[in-house]
Design an enzyme around this catalytic site. Structure first.
Site, short mmCIF file in Angstrom:
data_model
loop_
_atom_site.label_atom_id
_atom_site.label_comp_id
_atom_site.label_asym_id
_atom_site.label_seq_id
_atom_site.Cartn_x
_atom_site.Cartn_y
_atom_site.Cartn_z
N GLY A 120 0.76 -1.23 0.00
CA GLY A 120 0.00 0.00 0.00
C GLY A 120 0.79 1.28 0.00
O GLY A 120 0.21 2.37 -0.08
N SER A 122 3.56 1.76 -2.14
CA SER A 122 4.34 1.79 -3.38
C SER A 122 5.80 1.41 -3.14
O SER A 122 6.72 2.05 -3.65
CB SER A 122 4.23 3.14 -4.06
OG SER A 122 2.90 3.41 -4.42
N SER A 124 7.15 -1.19 -4.35
CA SER A 124 7.69 -1.69 -5.62
C SER A 124 8.30 -0.56 -6.43
O SER A 124 9.38 -0.71 -7.01
CB SER A 124 6.60 -2.40 -6.42
OG SER A 124 5.50 -1.54 -6.65
N ALA A 125 7.62 0.59 -6.48
CA ALA A 125 8.17 1.74 -7.20
C ALA A 125 9.45 2.23 -6.53
O ALA A 125 10.42 2.60 -7.19
CB ALA A 125 7.15 2.87 -7.26
N ALA A 126 9.48 2.22 -5.20
CA ALA A 126 10.67 2.66 -4.47
C ALA A 126 11.87 1.75 -4.76
O ALA A 126 12.99 2.21 -4.95
CB ALA A 126 10.39 2.71 -2.98
N ASP A 168 2.77 6.89 -8.24
CA ASP A 168 3.74 6.35 -7.28
C ASP A 168 5.14 6.89 -7.53
O ASP A 168 5.79 7.42 -6.63
CB ASP A 168 3.76 4.82 -7.38
CG ASP A 168 2.41 4.20 -7.09
OD1 ASP A 168 1.53 4.90 -6.55
OD2 ASP A 168 2.22 3.01 -7.42
#
Length: 399
Positions: A120, A122, A124-126, A168
């Site tokens: 929740g 993000s 994955s984007a980080a 994101d």
């Protein structure tokens, strides 16, 4: 983290270690509309993903994680078929860079670590941003902020397979401490609005439900497809020119057109389009509340966003919906909603810091009473706003 890195790579000297960081993000208002070219708001958090690494002149990728088991080991000259575990994110970063014809000859070996549970915020984007920044660093590539956002978006959209927008990545790159990001995803214009002087201090509280998920295995992509079909159908009824369903977005549909033809939509498409139209208007209201320094008003808009996510977007599960309802009735919480896609993961709340301990105790007690099996998995975290992704100075490296 430094001690763990040293145990993995004992021959590396401390002054050779490089360190990039990307924050997690929350979206106060603007849920589920970035992929429809809507406008959104966002904060970067003072928690996120750290990646400590050194270059490998042989082109070897050699990675470990503090959050997941196993080792990722391969050569840039021979990238394996896409992994079905955490290693696929460095593969996605490599894919995005190579797709744009960036030459990658130097690899990285290192340790990656997220500071909060997955789901929740993000993460994955980080993670993708950290890998892209590191690979660009060791290969002498200069990337501006917009290029970094685009690369991370393409990695997650094309390689990982999510039909997401750019909320994101944009939050995690563009945000600044004590500012609210406003982003129009149609033309990628943005603004950073400082907190007005009359705004009282506030906490950003993250309540993890104890349920984790990956969006690839949810109905997230189906929701975005339903929005496209709704837009395509409404434009057809109105007699507007349109292309393919894939390239159609609800931003192309005026609210008047939606009102005129919504009765012709199947109920599920009407709900998706209704959420988009109402959330688009809520973003404008949230911006007005922020500029006025009115956290009570902003919180009310957040709660309305959360309710629409449940009723119109049909996100959530019994645990997440219960957590949302608990937040709505907890004194000291101005507003809150699901964070991220909302199928599982966490909720975010803006809260009065003078009531922090009482809020956390109350929410925790009521939630675990309702779901006793999640007592050990549920957690609450206090966050503040923060700056976006970038290089860490050595003196700020976490122990």
């Amino acid at each position: 983290m430094k001690v763990h890195f040293k145990s993995l790579f004992p021959s590396v000297k401390p002054d050779e270690i490089r360190h990039v960081y990307s924050p997690y993000r929350v979206c106060p208002v603007g849920a589920h509309i970035d992929h429809q070219h809507g406008h959104v708001t966002g904060f970067a958090l003072d928690h996120g993903v750290d990646f400590m690494y050194v270059p490998t002149q042989t082109g070897i990728i050699n990675l470990f994680s503090r959050n997941f088991e196993g080792q990722v080991l391969f050569s840039l000259n021979s990238v394996p078929h896409r992994y079905d575990h955490w290693g696929r994110y460095v593969q996605a970063a490599i894919y995005a860079l190579k797709k744009r014809d960036y030459a990658l000859t130097v690899g990285v070996q290192g340790l990656i670590s997220g500071s909060l549970p997955v789901g929740g915020l993000s993460s994955s984007a980080a993670v993708l941003l950290c890998y892209i920044m590191a690979l660009a660093d060791v290969n002498g590539l200069v990337l501006d902020k917009m290029a970094l956002i685009d690369l991370a978006y393409e990695a997650e959209h094309e390689y990982i397979g999510l039909n997401l927008g750019k909320l994101d990545q944009s939050c995690e790159v563009l945000c600044r401490k004590d500012h609210l990001l406003y982003l129009d995803t149609r033309d990628e214009s943005y603004g950073l609005l400082p907190a007005p002087r009359n705004m009282p201090p506030f906490d950003i509280l993250i309540f993890f439900s104890g349920l984790t998920r990956t969006l690839v295995n949810t109905n997230y992509n189906a929701r975005t497809d339903e929005c496209k079909v709704a837009a395509y159908t409404l434009m057809a009824f109105e007699g507007l020119p349109y292309g393919t369903v894939e390239e159609t977005r609800l931003r192309q549909v005026d609210p008047e057109v939606f009102s005129r033809w919504r009765h012709m939509l199947p109920p599920v498409l009407d709900r998706r389009a209704s959420h988009y139209m109402s959330e688009f208007a809520r973003v404008e209201e949230a911006m007005a509340a922020w500029k006025a320094g009115d956290l009570t008003w902003l919180g009310q808009v957040m709660f309305a966003s959360g309710l629409s996510s449940i009723e119109q977007w049909e996100a959530g599960c019994p645990e997440m919906i219960e957590l949302y309802d608990i937040m709505r009735s907890t004194e000291g919480i101005y507003g809150g909603r699901f964070s991220g896609a909302g199928f599982k993961g966490c909720c975010v709340a803006l809260a009065d810091p003078t009531k922090r301990d009482a809020i956390i105790a109350s929410v925790t007690n009521r939630y675990v009473t309702h779901f006793p099996s999640l007592k050990g998995a549920f957690s609450a975290h206090v966050c503040q706003t923060a700056d976006g992704a970038g290089r860490r100075h050595r003196e700020t490296t976490q122990p």
